[in-house]
Design an enzyme around this catalytic site. Sequence first.
Site, PDB file in Angstrom:
ATOM      1  N   ASP A 159      33.054  34.342  23.369  1.00 19.80           N
ATOM      2  CA  ASP A 159      33.927  33.378  22.708  1.00 19.80           C
ATOM      3  C   ASP A 159      34.909  32.741  23.687  1.00 19.80           C
ATOM      4  O   ASP A 159      34.797  32.901  24.895  1.00 19.80           O
ATOM      5  CB  ASP A 159      34.683  34.060  21.559  1.00 19.80           C
ATOM      6  CG  ASP A 159      35.725  35.037  22.067  1.00 19.80           C
ATOM      7  OD1 ASP A 159      35.533  35.588  23.170  1.00 19.80           O
ATOM      8  OD2 ASP A 159      36.740  35.239  21.370  1.00 19.80           O
ATOM      9  N   ASP A 217      37.927  33.267  24.794  1.00 18.13           N
ATOM     10  CA  ASP A 217      38.632  34.057  25.807  1.00 18.13           C
ATOM     11  C   ASP A 217      37.810  35.235  26.326  1.00 18.13           C
ATOM     12  O   ASP A 217      38.328  36.084  27.055  1.00 18.13           O
ATOM     13  CB  ASP A 217      39.970  34.553  25.258  1.00 18.13           C
ATOM     14  CG  ASP A 217      39.809  35.449  24.051  1.00 18.13           C
ATOM     15  OD1 ASP A 217      38.832  35.262  23.288  1.00 18.13           O
ATOM     16  OD2 ASP A 217      40.647  36.345  23.858  1.00 18.13           O
ATOM     17  N   SER A 229      41.521  32.523  21.038  1.00 19.58           N
ATOM     18  CA  SER A 229      40.235  33.193  20.924  1.00 19.58           C
ATOM     19  C   SER A 229      39.108  32.214  20.587  1.00 19.58           C
ATOM     20  O   SER A 229      38.837  31.293  21.340  1.00 19.58           O
ATOM     21  CB  SER A 229      40.350  34.313  19.900  1.00 19.58           C
ATOM     22  OG  SER A 229      39.190  35.102  19.920  1.00 19.58           O
ATOM     23  N   HIS A 230      38.514  32.388  19.425  1.00 15.59           N
ATOM     24  CA  HIS A 230      37.342  31.604  19.043  1.00 15.59           C
ATOM     25  C   HIS A 230      37.707  30.337  18.269  1.00 15.59           C
ATOM     26  O   HIS A 230      36.821  29.609  17.849  1.00 15.59           O
ATOM     27  CB  HIS A 230      36.447  32.488  18.185  1.00 15.59           C
ATOM     28  CG  HIS A 230      37.239  33.148  17.090  1.00 15.59           C
ATOM     29  ND1 HIS A 230      38.081  34.199  17.335  1.00 15.59           N
ATOM     30  CD2 HIS A 230      37.368  32.848  15.795  1.00 15.59           C
ATOM     31  CE1 HIS A 230      38.685  34.534  16.212  1.00 15.59           C
ATOM     32  NE2 HIS A 230      38.273  33.743  15.262  1.00 15.59           N
ATOM     33  N   LYS A 265      38.631  44.259  23.698  1.00 17.87           N
ATOM     34  CA  LYS A 265      37.182  44.186  23.567  1.00 17.87           C
ATOM     35  C   LYS A 265      36.665  43.318  24.708  1.00 17.87           C
ATOM     36  O   LYS A 265      37.425  42.557  25.315  1.00 17.87           O
ATOM     37  CB  LYS A 265      36.797  43.643  22.200  1.00 17.87           C
ATOM     38  CG  LYS A 265      37.414  42.327  21.857  1.00 17.87           C
ATOM     39  CD  LYS A 265      37.309  42.099  20.354  1.00 17.87           C
ATOM     40  CE  LYS A 265      38.000  40.815  19.952  1.00 17.87           C
ATOM     41  NZ  LYS A 265      38.700  40.891  18.698  1.00 17.87           N
ATOM     42  N   ASP A 325      36.320  37.904  24.893  1.00 14.50           N
ATOM     43  CA  ASP A 325      36.354  39.291  24.422  1.00 14.50           C
ATOM     44  C   ASP A 325      35.305  39.586  23.341  1.00 14.50           C
ATOM     45  O   ASP A 325      35.003  40.741  23.077  1.00 14.50           O
ATOM     46  CB  ASP A 325      37.763  39.701  23.961  1.00 14.50           C
ATOM     47  CG  ASP A 325      38.330  38.801  22.888  1.00 14.50           C
ATOM     48  OD1 ASP A 325      37.657  37.835  22.492  1.00 14.50           O
ATOM     49  OD2 ASP A 325      39.474  39.066  22.463  1.00 14.50           O
ATOM     50  N   ARG A 326      34.738  38.533  22.742  1.00 13.40           N
ATOM     51  CA  ARG A 326      33.713  38.785  21.719  1.00 13.40           C
ATOM     52  C   ARG A 326      32.313  38.670  22.314  1.00 13.40           C
ATOM     53  O   ARG A 326      32.134  38.067  23.377  1.00 13.40           O
ATOM     54  CB  ARG A 326      33.829  37.769  20.595  1.00 13.40           C
ATOM     55  CG  ARG A 326      35.115  37.901  19.824  1.00 13.40           C
ATOM     56  CD  ARG A 326      35.111  36.978  18.627  1.00 13.40           C
ATOM     57  NE  ARG A 326      36.308  37.245  17.837  1.00 13.40           N
ATOM     58  CZ  ARG A 326      36.455  36.941  16.559  1.00 13.40           C
ATOM     59  NH1 ARG A 326      35.479  36.344  15.917  1.00 13.40           N
ATOM     60  NH2 ARG A 326      37.562  37.233  15.914  1.00 13.40           N
TER      61      ARG A 326
HETATM   62  C1  G1P Z   1      39.869  38.523  13.187  1.00 11.48           C
HETATM   63  C2  G1P Z   1      38.819  39.617  13.090  1.00 11.48           C
HETATM   64  C3  G1P Z   1      39.312  40.860  13.769  1.00 11.48           C
HETATM   65  C4  G1P Z   1      39.719  40.540  15.209  1.00 11.48           C
HETATM   66  C5  G1P Z   1      40.696  39.382  15.219  1.00 11.48           C
HETATM   67  C6  G1P Z   1      41.030  38.951  16.651  1.00 11.48           C
HETATM   68  O1  G1P Z   1      41.034  38.935  12.525  1.00 11.48           O
HETATM   69  O2  G1P Z   1      38.487  39.900  11.757  1.00 11.48           O
HETATM   70  O3  G1P Z   1      38.320  41.841  13.733  1.00 11.48           O
HETATM   71  O4  G1P Z   1      40.328  41.647  15.810  1.00 11.48           O
HETATM   72  O5  G1P Z   1      40.154  38.270  14.540  1.00 11.48           O
HETATM   73  O6  G1P Z   1      39.911  38.526  17.358  1.00 11.48           O
HETATM   74  P1  G1P Z   1      41.409  38.488  11.014  1.00 11.48           P
HETATM   75  O7  G1P Z   1      41.380  36.982  11.001  1.00 11.48           O
HETATM   76  O8  G1P Z   1      40.316  39.034  10.145  1.00 11.48           O
HETATM   77  O9  G1P Z   1      42.749  39.094  10.757  1.00 11.48           O
HETATM   78 ZN    ZN Z   2      38.468  36.277  21.503  1.00 10.21          ZN
END
Ligand code: G1P
Ligand code: ZN
Length: 540
Positions: free
Chosen positions: A276, A278, A112-113, A375, A280-281
Amino acid sequence: MIETIQTQPFDDQKPGTSGLRKRVGVFAQPHYLENFVASIFAALPGLAGQTLVIGGDGRYFNDRAIQTIIKLAAGHEVGRLLIGCNGLLSTPAASHLIRKNQAFGGIILSASHNPGGPEGDFGIKYNAANGGPAPERLTDAIFAESRRITAYRRYAGPDVDLSTIGEQRCGAMRVTIIDPVDDYAELMRELFDFDAIAGLFRTGFRLHFDAMHAVTGPYAVRLFEDILGAAPGTVVNQRPLPDFGGGHPDPNPVHAHELVARMNGPDAPDLGAASDGDGDRNLIHARGLFIAPSDSLAVLAANATLIPAYADGLAGVARSMPTSRAVDRVAEELGITCYETPTGWKFFGNLLDAGRATLCGEESAGTGSNHVREKDGIWAVLFWLNIIAARGEDAVTIMQRHWQRFGRNHYARHDYEEVDAGKARELMAGLRAKLPDLPGTSWQEDTIELADDFSYRDPVDNSLTEHQGVRLVFSSDARLVVRLSGTGTVGATLRLYLERFSPPDSPDGSSADLGYLSSTLDEICDFHAAIGRTSPSVIS
Ligand code: G1P
Ligand code: ZN
């Protein structure tokens, strides 16, 4: 030829909030990736002969991992793989492809990010036939397989050419390389009023989209510039790079600071946005005004009927527990249910599948709908563009009118990263132990009304998920949430979520003093001292 390789279990392959995430070096160890993928396959009865969708965000190790997965899939009798050209697929596009092709599921490669590169992070997650993240019973089953694996099977043969669209074979298995954007762009055209958005761009409306050298570059260029007619150069940092150009592909005001500076500078564009690693954000920034994700969700819900796909209204909305309660106020006015779920997109899946919720969102820059089961960053930007075009108002006016109508939930998230895991666990245990005594106690002129450790009973399958974070709700309607992250890769990450409401008659009330909530936590459990920190690592 299929060969069987002997292996031994690793003990740390438990998927977190969003799949298994580790440093690249961990995944690159002999057998590590192979064990986990073979454990996914072992946890999927009926997989033989079926289709899987495969793609990732293009980060370092993406290409090598995909070649490994292809050979393991052939070794485990998968019938066909659909793979994004060059191994690229945004998470929402992968979700869509699974659904559209009625695939058995999909494997998405992304952290992800989190930063990428040889020293960065890598991740892998399995999505099921509905296109959504594997539910907990499946991730538990995968983890159980990973604890007892002794061997895996793989095809011993040459690599597949990921750069050529078309059909190939890997042993008996079909491999189809597809354009990563085509099907997704078509879906967006079905959901939104593209004529209205193109009309907006013809009037000279300026969008600034930062793809952060991550996967959304090709999607954003095709949709915003090629199809909808935004000016060339609307999309910046559009080339996906294995290390995201050395950046941190997280669309928040800290990591997308160039975008934020631009949107607050002279001659700012009309709308700023980013996504981000991938895809999705999303980050949405009006001219001179950052739109908090929780507020964005509320605006989308309040204006949904302006969008062709949601013109008949919303069945319901859902938000993760730490997300601000701005959308709850919209739901109340619309007379629909607002579901409160644990953190992580997987908890929305049942609600979307059952038609109970149409829009969902999280405070961590995630918004989405029933169009896929993830998302979706680009979708959120198109949603805003469509609202702006339909209302004939700029994003600042839309946000301000929203606050005037519904009131404003002032909100901040404080992250404490790389905290000693033992101290973090101890802190949470100590705080939980205090919960029964907190209701009725007064702190800094506010009184705690509710103190609990959030648990969720899924209304569709009745499953119970416990220990999802401590909630303290005060008589002023302020709220303080403390939880442990499930996506960190080093030590523990603690998150504090601070929220305070200003009613409609005082919507702009100072960005509200949220600091008193954090000092209240110090009074209750010596928060900062207990974890050895004086301030958060990131405030968003
Ligand atoms: C974090 C975000 C959550 C999101 C997840 C995946 O998870 O808070 O909302 O779904 O990344 O992108 P966390 O690190 O808080 O468990
Ligand atoms: Zn992501």
